[in-house]
Design a protein around this motif. Structure first.
Motif, short mmCIF file in Angstrom:
data_model
loop_
_atom_site.label_atom_id
_atom_site.label_comp_id
_atom_site.label_asym_id
_atom_site.label_seq_id
_atom_site.Cartn_x
_atom_site.Cartn_y
_atom_site.Cartn_z
N PHE A 193 1.19 -9.41 -13.20
CA PHE A 193 -0.19 -9.60 -12.76
C PHE A 193 -0.67 -8.38 -11.97
CE2 PHE A 193 -3.21 -10.99 -9.46
CZ PHE A 193 -4.22 -11.50 -10.26
N VAL A 194 0.19 -7.88 -11.07
CA VAL A 194 -0.17 -6.69 -10.29
C VAL A 194 -0.39 -5.49 -11.20
CG1 VAL A 194 0.68 -5.06 -8.55
CG2 VAL A 194 1.06 -7.51 -8.24
N THR A 195 0.48 -5.32 -12.18
CA THR A 195 0.32 -4.20 -13.12
C THR A 195 -0.96 -4.34 -13.92
OG1 THR A 195 2.73 -4.00 -13.27
CG2 THR A 195 1.43 -2.93 -14.99
N TRP A 196 -1.28 -5.57 -14.33
CA TRP A 196 -2.50 -5.82 -15.11
C TRP A 196 -3.75 -5.51 -14.30
CZ3 TRP A 196 -5.61 -10.64 -14.67
CH2 TRP A 196 -6.71 -10.63 -15.55
N ARG A 197 -3.75 -5.90 -13.02
CA ARG A 197 -4.94 -5.71 -12.21
C ARG A 197 -5.05 -4.28 -11.66
NH1 ARG A 197 -8.52 -7.75 -13.74
NH2 ARG A 197 -9.68 -7.54 -11.78
N CYS A 198 -3.93 -3.67 -11.27
CA CYS A 198 -3.99 -2.38 -10.57
C CYS A 198 -3.40 -1.22 -11.36
CB CYS A 198 -3.25 -2.48 -9.24
SG CYS A 198 -3.99 -3.63 -8.08
N GLY A 199 -2.69 -1.50 -12.44
CA GLY A 199 -2.07 -0.41 -13.19
C GLY A 199 -0.76 0.02 -12.56
N ALA A 200 -0.21 1.11 -13.07
CA ALA A 200 1.08 1.60 -12.57
C ALA A 200 0.99 2.08 -11.14
CB ALA A 200 1.59 2.72 -13.47
N ASN A 201 -0.17 2.66 -10.77
CA ASN A 201 -0.37 3.15 -9.40
C ASN A 201 -1.44 2.30 -8.74
OD1 ASN A 201 -0.40 4.63 -7.08
ND2 ASN A 201 -1.17 6.51 -7.98
N VAL A 202 -1.07 1.58 -7.69
CA VAL A 202 -1.99 0.62 -7.08
C VAL A 202 -3.07 1.30 -6.25
CG1 VAL A 202 -0.27 -1.20 -7.07
CG2 VAL A 202 -0.50 0.28 -5.08
N MET A 203 -2.95 2.61 -6.04
CA MET A 203 -3.95 3.37 -5.29
C MET A 203 -4.60 4.42 -6.18
SD MET A 203 -2.11 4.14 -1.64
CE MET A 203 -3.52 5.09 -1.10
N ASN A 204 -5.84 4.76 -5.86
CA ASN A 204 -6.52 5.88 -6.52
C ASN A 204 -6.27 7.14 -5.70
OD1 ASN A 204 -7.68 4.60 -8.76
ND2 ASN A 204 -9.43 3.89 -7.56
N GLU A 205 -5.41 8.00 -6.21
CA GLU A 205 -5.12 9.27 -5.54
C GLU A 205 -5.75 10.40 -6.35
OE1 GLU A 205 -0.96 8.89 -3.24
OE2 GLU A 205 -0.76 8.79 -5.42
N LEU A 206 -6.46 11.26 -5.68
CA LEU A 206 -7.18 12.35 -6.33
C LEU A 206 -6.65 13.69 -5.85
CD1 LEU A 206 -9.60 13.29 -8.13
CD2 LEU A 206 -10.99 13.26 -6.04
N LEU A 207 -6.36 14.56 -6.80
CA LEU A 207 -5.92 15.91 -6.49
C LEU A 207 -7.01 16.89 -6.93
CD1 LEU A 207 -3.82 17.99 -5.59
CD2 LEU A 207 -2.78 17.81 -7.85
N ILE A 208 -7.61 17.58 -5.96
CA ILE A 208 -8.66 18.56 -6.25
C ILE A 208 -8.05 19.94 -6.27
CG2 ILE A 208 -10.82 19.58 -5.44
CD1 ILE A 208 -11.52 16.93 -4.14
N ASP A 209 -8.12 20.58 -7.41
CA ASP A 209 -7.56 21.92 -7.59
C ASP A 209 -8.66 22.96 -7.34
OD1 ASP A 209 -6.28 24.21 -8.28
OD2 ASP A 209 -5.83 23.64 -10.34
N ASP A 210 -8.55 23.66 -6.22
CA ASP A 210 -9.53 24.69 -5.88
C ASP A 210 -8.85 26.06 -5.79
OD1 ASP A 210 -11.97 25.85 -5.21
OD2 ASP A 210 -11.71 25.47 -3.07
N GLY A 211 -7.92 26.30 -6.71
CA GLY A 211 -7.29 27.62 -6.76
C GLY A 211 -6.07 27.78 -5.89
#
Length: 466
Positions: free
Chosen positions: A151-169
């Motif tokens: 159920f957790v995987t269905w609702r949240c996916g493999a990663n339960v958090m949204n982590e964003l990596l911004i590549d600015d060089g």
């Protein structure tokens, strides 16, 4: 006079906001998962107590056992809420949640028993139903939580958090499960003088739980300031932190300080580990005393030399201590500095020495080092100062070698149960065991020590034990 900001039509702003959305929100989905875990725990506690009461007494026992469940549930849920049984860590790793739930249940049982004793010490309470119901409830909680993983995987996916990596060089960073975007492609700039740049970053960071920015050193301060007002956990990548091995940071006055060293264990953990060492080492010496006496006599009769071989090794805090072993080599050829590692066909080793080295019996006198406080049952193995990996001294191969001495050396360790023992003919032989030792330092628990001790019993006789 400042120029007025350009006003864009609402539809255009909405379209741009939709275009910059990089991830759907997971906050509500996590709340749904937390609610599912809470309901699952409640049903499990009721089912566990109810089943035991019905099996022991029948229908009357079923109703009585539910009273126990009603007493224990509020305490359990309060403890579970505070100890992280319903947390992101528990959603990510189901076993973490199960362990924390078990801890909460055990404490809740103790509280109920204590309160019951204070209020009604003469109350006729069936201990078998209460204890059995608690055990059944814990088993039911574990089973239910494992079933809810899908159920957790269905609702949240493999990663339960949204982590964003911004590549600015900046440096390239591998972050499994993170969303990676290019600052240039998304039109993101570290410009504190442009409200539109701040607004654009805010649109990108909608629904993001954590953001990491990789940029050149010249832009880190601007990015840090922009993230401070973004209402999100923000981090700026700085490889200097890794180079120094920093473990934390703080500000004193106008100065920033990086924490680069700390004792691996706090006072409580050190006390637990010491009590554990003294108890098991003392019991082992008593239980193995016939073997110790027999080996001592055999070594003495072999050539009349001393029973024990004593060598200077480096222990916790980079301090030397004398480590004891049963002597396995001819007395005249013993290498007290450890400049020459033993080999499979080493001519220095006596006949009894081959046997006790192959079976690791020669290491047993180190139980006395444990009692003296120089060593622990589990920890990085102490090495002789002259030991070589290939043609280099150990610390010349990798300077992280000195980090091993943050804990007491052990009779066995994570490297040994993984098979990294014996001669270090190549630099890789050292690196393998060093990596295991550093891994052990990073995550000490008493349960891990117990696991390593049990695994050690499987490798006492080893093809590289010579």
């Amino acid at each position: 006079m400042n120029a007025p900001l350009a006003v864009r039509p609402l539809s255009a702003e909405t379209a741009e906001a939709d275009a910059l959305l990089v991830a759907p929100s997971r906050e509500k989905r996590r709340l749904q998962c937390y609610l599912a875990l809470v309901l699952g725990d409640i049903l499990s506690v009721c089912a566990g107590f109810g089943a035991i009461g019905y099996l022991f007494v029948g229908s009357s026992g079923f109703s009585d056992s539910l009273v126990h469940a009603q007493l224990i549930l509020p305490i359990y849920l309060t403890l579970a809420l505070y100890n992280g049984s319903y947390s992101i860590a528990s959603l990510r790793d189901g076993w973490i949640g199960i362990f924390r739930a078990m801890v909460a249940m055990v404490i809740a049982m103790a509280v109920v028993v204590f309160v019951q004793f204070l209020i009604q010490p003469e109350a006729d309470v069936s201990r078998s139903i209460f204890n059995g119901g608690a055990v059944a409830a814990m088993l039911a909680i574990a089973w239910t939580r494992l079933q809810l993983r899908s159920f957790v995987t269905w609702r949240c996916g493999a990663n339960v958090m949204n982590e964003l990596l911004i590549d600015d060089g900046g440096p390239q960073l591998a972050l499994p499960g993170a969303i990676r975007v290019s600052a240039a492609a998304m039109g993101l700039r570290a410009d504190l003088n442009d409200p539109h740049a701040l607004d654009r970053l805010g649109l990108v960071l909608r629904n993001i739980d954590r953001v990491i920015v990789s940029c050149p050193a010249s832009r880190r301060a601007e990015w840090a300031m922009m993230l401070k007002g973004a209402n999100v956990d923000g981090e700026v990548l700085d490889d200097e932190v890794a180079r120094l091995g920093a473990q934390g940071a703080r500000v004193v006055g106008k100065h920033g300080l990086l924490l680069v060293s700390a004792g691996p264990l706090g006072l409580r953990d050190r006390a637990i580990k010491r009590i554990f060492d003294l108890t098991l080492a003392g019991l082992a010496i008593v239980a193995l005393s016939p073997l110790l006496i027999t080996v001592a006599l055999t070594v003495k009769l072999q050539d009349g030399g001393p029973v024990f071989f004593m060598q200077k090794r480096m222990g916790r805090g980079n301090r030397f201590f004398n480590m004891y072993k049963f002597r396995s080599m001819t007395h005249a050829l013993c290498d007290r500095d450890g400049n020459q590692s033993a080999s499979k066909d080493d001519q220095r080793i006596t006949r009894i020495g081959k046997f006790i080295r192959h079976t690791s019996i020669d290491e047993l006198p180190q139980l006395f080092n444990v009692l003296l406080g120089d060593m622990s049952l589990v920890g990085p193995r102490p090495h002789a100062t002259g030991s070589l990996a290939g043609e280099k001294l150990f610390w010349e191969v990798d300077m992280r070698y000195w980090q091993r001495h943050g804990l007491k050396p052990g009779l066995s360790g994570l490297a040994q149960v993984r098979g990294y023992r014996g001669a270090t003919d190549h630099e890789s032989d050292l690196l393998n065991r060093l990596q295991s030792d550093l891994e052990y330092l990073e995550g000490w628990t008493i349960m891990r020590d117990l696991q390593i001790i049990f695994l050690t019993l499987r490798v006492l006789v080893h093809e590289r034990a010579f």
